[in-house]
Design a protein around this motif. Structure first.
Motif, PDB file in Angstrom:
ATOM      1  N   ALA A 531      -5.081  -1.391   6.962  1.00  0.00           N
ATOM      2  CA  ALA A 531      -5.799  -2.440   6.227  1.00  0.00           C
ATOM      3  C   ALA A 531      -5.873  -2.088   4.750  1.00  0.00           C
ATOM      4  O   ALA A 531      -5.675  -0.938   4.335  1.00  0.00           O
ATOM      5  CB  ALA A 531      -7.203  -2.617   6.794  1.00  0.00           C
ATOM      6  N   ARG A 532      -6.137  -3.083   3.942  1.00  0.00           N
ATOM      7  CA  ARG A 532      -6.410  -2.849   2.525  1.00  0.00           C
ATOM      8  C   ARG A 532      -7.805  -2.249   2.366  1.00  0.00           C
ATOM      9  O   ARG A 532      -8.672  -2.414   3.220  1.00  0.00           O
ATOM     10  CB  ARG A 532      -6.324  -4.148   1.728  1.00  0.00           C
ATOM     11  CG  ARG A 532      -5.022  -4.905   1.881  1.00  0.00           C
ATOM     12  CD  ARG A 532      -5.087  -6.201   1.072  1.00  0.00           C
ATOM     13  NE  ARG A 532      -3.928  -7.028   1.271  1.00  0.00           N
ATOM     14  CZ  ARG A 532      -3.809  -7.944   2.230  1.00  0.00           C
ATOM     15  NH1 ARG A 532      -4.809  -8.134   3.078  1.00  0.00           N
ATOM     16  NH2 ARG A 532      -2.713  -8.672   2.342  1.00  0.00           N
ATOM     17  N   GLN A 533      -8.012  -1.611   1.232  1.00  0.00           N
ATOM     18  CA  GLN A 533      -9.352  -1.088   0.962  1.00  0.00           C
ATOM     19  C   GLN A 533     -10.347  -2.209   0.725  1.00  0.00           C
ATOM     20  O   GLN A 533     -11.528  -2.085   1.062  1.00  0.00           O
ATOM     21  CB  GLN A 533      -9.290  -0.161  -0.258  1.00  0.00           C
ATOM     22  CG  GLN A 533      -8.396   1.045  -0.057  1.00  0.00           C
ATOM     23  CD  GLN A 533      -8.074   1.765  -1.333  1.00  0.00           C
ATOM     24  OE1 GLN A 533      -8.754   1.571  -2.340  1.00  0.00           O
ATOM     25  NE2 GLN A 533      -7.034   2.594  -1.327  1.00  0.00           N
ATOM     26  N   SER A 534      -9.870  -3.333   0.173  1.00  0.00           N
ATOM     27  CA  SER A 534     -10.770  -4.478  -0.022  1.00  0.00           C
ATOM     28  C   SER A 534     -11.112  -5.164   1.296  1.00  0.00           C
ATOM     29  O   SER A 534     -12.125  -5.852   1.396  1.00  0.00           O
ATOM     30  CB  SER A 534     -10.131  -5.489  -0.979  1.00  0.00           C
ATOM     31  OG  SER A 534      -8.889  -5.951  -0.454  1.00  0.00           O
ATOM     32  N   ASP A 535     -10.264  -4.985   2.334  1.00  0.00           N
ATOM     33  CA  ASP A 535     -10.557  -5.612   3.621  1.00  0.00           C
ATOM     34  C   ASP A 535     -11.784  -4.995   4.277  1.00  0.00           C
ATOM     35  O   ASP A 535     -12.548  -5.691   4.968  1.00  0.00           O
ATOM     36  CB  ASP A 535      -9.352  -5.471   4.551  1.00  0.00           C
ATOM     37  CG  ASP A 535      -8.162  -6.304   4.081  1.00  0.00           C
ATOM     38  OD1 ASP A 535      -8.396  -7.236   3.293  1.00  0.00           O
ATOM     39  OD2 ASP A 535      -7.035  -6.009   4.477  1.00  0.00           O
ATOM     40  N   ILE A 536     -11.979  -3.688   4.078  1.00  0.00           N
ATOM     41  CA  ILE A 536     -13.125  -3.033   4.707  1.00  0.00           C
ATOM     42  C   ILE A 536     -14.438  -3.584   4.157  1.00  0.00           C
ATOM     43  O   ILE A 536     -15.439  -3.682   4.876  1.00  0.00           O
ATOM     44  CB  ILE A 536     -13.026  -1.511   4.506  1.00  0.00           C
ATOM     45  CG1 ILE A 536     -11.823  -0.971   5.278  1.00  0.00           C
ATOM     46  CG2 ILE A 536     -14.284  -0.799   4.960  1.00  0.00           C
ATOM     47  CD1 ILE A 536     -11.682   0.516   5.246  1.00  0.00           C
ATOM     48  N   THR A 537     -14.436  -3.969   2.882  1.00  0.00           N
ATOM     49  CA  THR A 537     -15.660  -4.542   2.311  1.00  0.00           C
ATOM     50  C   THR A 537     -15.986  -5.906   2.882  1.00  0.00           C
ATOM     51  O   THR A 537     -17.087  -6.411   2.656  1.00  0.00           O
ATOM     52  CB  THR A 537     -15.512  -4.652   0.788  1.00  0.00           C
ATOM     53  OG1 THR A 537     -14.433  -5.552   0.481  1.00  0.00           O
ATOM     54  CG2 THR A 537     -15.207  -3.292   0.172  1.00  0.00           C
ATOM     55  N   GLY A 538     -15.034  -6.521   3.604  1.00  0.00           N
ATOM     56  CA  GLY A 538     -15.273  -7.845   4.189  1.00  0.00           C
ATOM     57  C   GLY A 538     -15.616  -7.816   5.656  1.00  0.00           C
ATOM     58  O   GLY A 538     -15.512  -8.848   6.319  1.00  0.00           O
TER      59      GLY A 538
END
Length: 769
Positions: A531-538
């Motif tokens: 996953a992207r690192q920005s995906d974890i924030t979602g």
């Protein structure tokens, strides 16, 4: 505020000394009185806030409960338009500021304040016309309390009034440079975070204040909620940003000395009406309002009455007359009188021979009547842009087709829309196009269209205007961009590290406290899901993005074992019906909330990604570590975040991974990148990699270990093969042959089983040596 109410709200500290001083001042001025008995009444919270000037305080009263039982009476205060009527060319001006104006002369409403100030200002204007030196004497004679620190008693050609610079030499009004830069900075900050804008933006925009109030109500009036801006608010902010950039000095409109046509308008909740006063027969135009118009504010109905009355009148300048000015023939119109109107009465037909000619917007500039490609070629010829560096050679053909379609939609809108009075004539083509895009944005907002249509139209206009004003530096940059497109550079990371080395580094991260456990869980999660690192924030602790369950599975013998995550997840309430069976495996489904792409493409979430528990390798199992982290953070007071959703109404959810501090907020993308860099990447020897390399490493090794390519692309939310092959897929030579992993049932089991075999093989080789 009563002591009982203070105790209920948890306010046990003594009142601020400045608050007591402000209350005593109100009592001394007669604006408040001290209650000595236990009489009933409305009690409100009062507090003080420090002003910009150090040492000065402002008294604030929380009157929300009282406002529920108060009938508002609105009064229009004098604004910039009043100064426009008073200024004459080469006139010298002074400004006055009243000390505590709302505490002098009135106690009931703004209407009393206006009535109290009117004779004072009229007396001062007469004295200024007679003799400038007598102004101070007149002020003392009228006993008007003046704040000399904020006044300008020297007659000048340029003064500051209501935050604007008025100049009588050039007859212009200008926004001060420092103020304009501050506004631009606040607008850019708000637009940059438009999917999660904060409430601290000091922009007094009506639409923005409505969204702020809605966010405050949804968060139980906490002072640090987040809000989501709608398309109309973003469009208005972008319009102000472009307006401040293009011109800050606007001409003052000269007063109307004579008119050819006088139009009187009036409106109510149920009807609109207009009349031509200058016409000898006084023809009228009336119609009933629709159900949607009755729910709208009354000032919109008044504007609509003026617009429709104007379209039914002969061409020429029109002077609008309000119904509360001199009496008009509309006073006796039965359609306007509220309570006595006839709903079923049909509207009067338009006045014969008085139709205003229709002039479309596209008549102002011929470029809007052309195709986007033809308009670009014409602009490139005017700017002497070489043939090989045109727009069609610099952007992808799919993007070019989208921009051309958006330009065609903008052209159709301009051909079917009347030129509004606010659209400037005889102005540059770029300014006319920008105003047309702003009108098109309002049209799309009314239709409820997606933001991608506005984005593509704005991009098409931006490319065209950039070509019109092309400079030699721009042409050189376009030539370099064309070369980069024809001969793309080699990506920085032409290889990826071994995923087994990354897993060995991740499992060596200690997990003695919440921070270390969070870092290890994030590292394992990224390595097994690419996953992207920005995906974890979602990812949030809500069933819309996070689900836990169990399923019967005929697993091979090497994959069987007791579940370590099931007891913890059962105690947390995620799987209350779980029964300890050898063939049942716990799984976690996650999908990422996509706030950045939601507005542009209509998407809210990514694809569901399933992680299956690994009983054979608990040290590398992300499900087991997620259960440990959820148990460790169960008692924390985590700040919830409002999330819009097409399937449900707006809801509030707590983020999955949170920060560790006094307040537990959701993690930022930069924080996750720092965790991977500090915990994993810096221990890789031989080459320097970025934290984003975990995405390419996991995807490449999954394909090398036999996971289908379509499955890898679906999990990573890749939509095109071009980006996947260019930036992420790397040829790898795994230490374990993919034929040994055919019984690995899930994508994450392939990585975990390969790592288990690789570790066993390495230990066997070491012991034999």
């Amino acid at each position: 505020m009563t002591p009982t109410e203070a105790t209920q709200r948890g306010l046990t500290s003594p009142p601020h000394p400045q608050l007591i001083a402000k209350m005593d001042e109100l009592v001394r001025r007669g604006m408040a009185r001290v209650i000595t008995d236990d009489s009933l009444g409305y009690y409100s919270i009062s507090f003080v806030k420090e002003k910009r000037q150090k040492g000065r305080w402002r008294l604030l009263n929380d009157l929300r409960n009282l406002n529920r039982y108060v009938v508002p009476h609105r009064t229009k205060l004098h604004g910039l338009s009043s100064a426009n009527r008073l200024i004459t060319p080469m006139a010298r001006m002074i400004t006055l500021d009243v000390t505590d104006g709302y505490y002098n002369g009135f106690r009931d409403s703004q209407r009393a304040f206006v009535a109290w100030m009117r004779p004072h200002m009229e007396t001062l204007r007469q004295a200024a016309r007679a003799q400038v030196r007598s102004i101070l004497q007149t002020i003392r004679a009228t006993k008007l309390p003046i704040n000399l620190l904020k006044c300008n008693l020297t007659p000048l050609h340029e003064v500051t009034y209501l935050g604007f610079l008025l100049n009588s030499r050039s007859m212009t009004v200008k926004v001060p440079t420092a103020k304009a830069r501050t506004i631009e900075k606040q607008i850019k900050k708000t637009l940059r975070n438009h999917w999660r804008g904060t409430l601290k933006a000091r922009l007094y925009l009506r639409r923005l204040q409505i969204r702020q109030t809605q966010a405050l109500r949804g968060s139980s009036w906490r002072l640090d909620p987040y809000m989501t801006l709608d398309l109309q608010c973003i469009t208005e902010l972008q319009w102000w940003l472009d307006r401040l950039r293009c011109s800050r000095r606007q001409p003052l409109r000269p007063p109307i000395t004579h008119t050819l046509t006088v139009l009187a308008t009036d409106a109510s909740r149920i009807a609109l009406a207009a009349a031509l006063i200058s016409h000898p027969d006084v023809p009228t135009y009336t119609r009933t309002t629709t159900h949607r118009e009755r729910r709208a504010p009354i000032h919109l109905a008044e504007l609509k009455a003026a617009k429709e009355g104007r379209s039914s009148s002969p061409p020429g300048p029109i002077l609008g007359e309000r119904h509360n000015r001199p009496p008009s023939p509309l006073a006796s119109c039965p359609m306007v009188q509220q309570g006595r109107a006839t709903i079923g009465q049909p509207p009067t037909p338009p006045i014969p021979g008085c139709h205003h000619p229709f002039t479309p917007i596209c008549s102002l500039t011929p470029e809007l009547g052309m195709d986007w490609g033809a308009a670009l070629r014409q602009a490139e010829q005017k700017a002497n842009v070489p043939e090989g560096v045109g727009t069609r050679f610099r952007i992808h053909h799919n993007t070019y087709r989208q921009y051309a379609g958006a330009w065609a939609a903008l052209r159709a809108f301009a051909q079917n829309t009347q030129i509004p009075p606010t659209l400037p004539r005889h102005r540059p083509t770029s300014e006319i196009l920008n105003h047309t895009v702003a009108l098109y944005a309002a049209h799309l907002t009314k239709k409820g269209a997606s933001q991608s249509q506005l984005t593509h139209a704005s991009a098409a206009v931006r490319h065209y205007t950039a070509t019109l004003s092309a400079t030699p530096d721009d042409i050189r940059a376009w030539a370099a961009r064309r070369m980069n497109r024809d001969r793309p550079s080699i990506p920085r990371n032409d290889t990826v590290p071994s995923i087994h080395d990354l897993l060995d580094i991740a499992i060596r991260i200690p997990a003695h406290n919440r921070i270390e456990l969070r870092d290890r869980t994030i590292a394992l999660f990224l390595l097994f899901t690419h996953a992207r690192q920005s995906d974890i924030t979602g990812i949030y602790r809500h069933h819309a993005t996070f689900r836990v369950g169990h399923l019967p599975l005929d697993a091979p013998s090497w994959a069987r074992g007791p579940s370590r995550a099931a007891p913890m997840l059962t105690r947390l309430g995620y799987i209350p019906d779980y029964k300890h069976r050898s063939n049942h495996h716990v799984y976690v489904d996650v999908r990422y909330h996509l706030p950045k792409r939601a507005a542009a493409q209509g998407l809210r979430y990514g694809n569901w990604v399933r992680l299956l528990e690994q009983p054979f390798s608990p040290s590398t199992c992300p499900v087991y570590h997620l259960a440990r982290y959820l148990t460790a953070t169960k008692a924390l007071d985590i700040d919830a975040v409002p999330l819009p959703n097409h399937e449900h109404e707006e809801f509030r959810a707590r983020p999955l991974f949170v920060s560790e501090g006094r307040q537990h907020h959701e993690l930022k993308e930069s924080t996750i990148g720092g965790i991977i860099r500090r915990r994993v990447i810096q221990y890789i020897y031989g080459r320097k990699f970025t934290p984003h390399i975990t995405r390419a490493c996991s995807a490449s090794y999954k394909i090398a270990y036999g996971v289908p390519r379509d499955t890898v692309k679906m999990i990573g939310n890749w939509t095109t093969d071009e980006a996947f092959n260019k930036h992420y897929l790397r040829v790898t030579y795994p230490p374990v042959h993919h034929a040994r992993l055919t019984d690995a049932l899930y994508h994450d089991w392939a990585i975990a089983r390969a790592h288990q075999l690789y570790t066993t093989q390495k230990l066997t080789t070491t012991s034999s040596q």
